[in-house]
Design an enzyme around this catalytic site. Structure first.
Site, PDB file in Angstrom:
ATOM      1  N   ASP A 238      44.690  43.327  37.934  1.00 16.56           N
ATOM      2  CA  ASP A 238      44.842  44.183  39.114  1.00 16.56           C
ATOM      3  C   ASP A 238      43.506  44.573  39.744  1.00 16.56           C
ATOM      4  O   ASP A 238      43.389  44.651  40.972  1.00 16.56           O
ATOM      5  CB  ASP A 238      45.678  45.422  38.791  1.00 16.56           C
ATOM      6  N   THR A 239      42.475  44.762  38.930  1.00 20.26           N
ATOM      7  CA  THR A 239      41.169  45.089  39.505  1.00 20.26           C
ATOM      8  C   THR A 239      40.600  43.906  40.270  1.00 20.26           C
ATOM      9  O   THR A 239      39.930  44.074  41.294  1.00 20.26           O
ATOM     10  CB  THR A 239      40.177  45.535  38.421  1.00 20.26           C
TER      11      THR A 239
END
Length: 474
Positions: A238-239
């Site tokens: 997700d980052t």
């Protein structure tokens, strides 16, 4: 008729399906479905309920069909480090144990019997976190060796969901780097390291880059959701997706991906695996277009999320920010202290830290929030100094993306404590980055620079100047 793209963005506490499409030169978003997530106790361990999560993935995709908004492609992103093991019949072995489980306690010592901490960093460039996959696998080897002996495949969580959708197994690069088992030069598995640690090398699939097509939905999945579409790998960490969505033309932007974790860093073309970098506990995670996310993991809004759940009265995050802004308490804690990773009570952990460090102990909800926000801003300022020292770059501004971009008081404190202009937004950066990877695959833009320019045009960005009174410019 628009071309729709679907991002399924699953975080530690919730997930959502967000459709994206282009209107003129702007990206438009529509949230279709939202669902809860969280660790559950199973066989004495803190686990992810992957069966329930996949049910929600299907339900949200079905909703798209019911609305007549059929995605051309879709992709899933989640947190990093966690994985499942599959046997030769592709059935899951054991449980999907979560990174906050204590099974990795002492596993760093077991790993360092085989390779030193310094060499592990030099080979992988990944920051030591006791929950990294390298330590989780050692826990499996020591506690449940029969699982590794039966395993045919290791898949990170989003890759497992992509497999359930398509029947095709692919291992995505950005999430694979969080295992601390990848070579940053070749961007492939360090098989020598894997064998040195005693892990079965055959369970690690070839690594694929974001933008790779996984395949079409399986027939039974297509029947459930009412249509078929292509599954495309986003940056499944997700980052990685959030950083893709940083709305700037800067070659080396300084960013904070602000959510449950605060991931603060910049982008490099080449990983910095130096001992100096290790001493500052910085990591080189894989990014889009072969970039490295050179960053530090900071405990982030997990602390305020945990406090919010414990409070006897129900407050919104906006209310907690407002209450914190009125307090005078000056106490700060070390956000990266292990005591804040998974305490039985976050309120008790914060108070105990302040008491032990001879600082004013926060009592009210506003004081607790104030201490946490001040501590995060202080940590951000220290991290900027470290990054500037190590990279030789000067960062005049900070781009805050993700849900934490809504925390106005924290953004004001960050501008004040760092002496940098803070640009906050977009809040849905992870989903936007997920969509952008799919749209880049579909040639909506020519390159990452064009995608980021579009994101800047499409979404609201607030500016916070580093003034003493924390004044905000809109």
């Amino acid at each position: 008729m628009y071309d729709y793209y679907l991002a399924v963005d699953i975080g530690a506490s919730s997930g959502r399906h967000i459709l994206g499409h282009m209107e003129g030169d702007r990206m438009c978003l529509e949230e279709i479905y939202r669902f809860p997530n969280g660790l559950v106790k199973k066989n004495g361990r803190s686990c992810w309920d992957v069966e329930a999560l996949f049910g929600h993935i299907i339900a949200g995709m079905k909703k798209c069909g019911e609305l007549g908004k059929i995605p051309k492609t879709m992709g899933i992103d989640t947190w990093g480090v966690d994985f499942v093991l599959l046997d030769q019949e592709d059935q899951m072995l054991g449980d999907a144990v979560g990174y906050r489980d204590d099974r990795t306690e002492g596993m760093d010592r077991e790993v360092y019997r085989l390779i030193s901490e310094e060499e592990l960093y030099t080979r992988t460039g990944i920051q030591k976190q006791i929950f990294n996959t390298v330590y989780q696998l050692m826990a499996v080897e020591k506690q449940e060796p029969e699982l590794l002996s039966k395993a045919k495949t290791l898949l990170m969580i989003p890759d497992y969901f992509h497999f359930l959708l398509t029947g095709i197994k692919k291992q995505e690069y950005t999430n694979a780097t969080t295992t601390q088992l990848l070579n940053p030069e070749t961007k492939t598995w360090d098989l020598e390291l894997i064998e040195q640690l005693g892990y079965p090398a055959q369970i690690f699939l070839p690594v694929e880059k974001p933008g790779t097509e996984v395949g079409m939905l399986k027939r039974e999945v297509a029947e459930k959701v009412g249509y078929t579409c292509s599954v495309v790998l986003p940056a499944t960490h997700d980052t990685g997706s959030a950083v893709l969505a940083v709305p700037t033309a800067e070659e080396h932007p300084l960013y904070i991906s602000s959510g449950t974790w605060s991931l603060m860093g910049t982008e490099l073309q080449k990983a910095d695996c130096s001992l100096q970098s290790r001493e500052h506990n910085l990591t080189n995670e894989g990014g889009y277009a072969d970039r490295f996310r050179y960053l530090k993991n900071i405990m982030g809004l997990w602390m305020i999320q945990s406090v919010k759940k414990e409070l006897p009265e129900e407050y919104s995050f906006a209310q907690l920010c407002e209450m914190a802004s009125r307090e005078q308490i000056s106490s700060v804690v070390d956000c990266n202290d292990p005591s804040f990773l998974a305490p039985e009570s976050m309120i008790a952990a914060v108070r105990e830290y302040c008491q032990k460090s001879s600082q004013q102990v926060p009592e009210s909800a506003g004081e607790l929030a104030c201490v946490i926000y001040q501590s995060l801003a202080k940590c951000y300022g220290e991290t900027i100094e470290e990054l500037e020292t190590l990279t030789g770059n000067r960062y005049p501004c900070v781009h805050v993306v993700g849900g934490g971009a809504n925390a106005g008081y924290l953004n004001e404190l960050t501008a004040k404590k760092t002496g940098r202009t803070v640009y906050a937004g977009p809040t849905e950066a992870t989903a936007i980055g997920n969509l952008a990877a799919q749209m880049l695959k579909d040639h909506v833009w020519k390159n990452l620079k064009e995608a980021r320019e579009c994101i800047f045009r499409s979404f609201s960005i607030e500016t916070y100047q580093p003034k003493e009174n924390g004044e905000r410019n809109r």
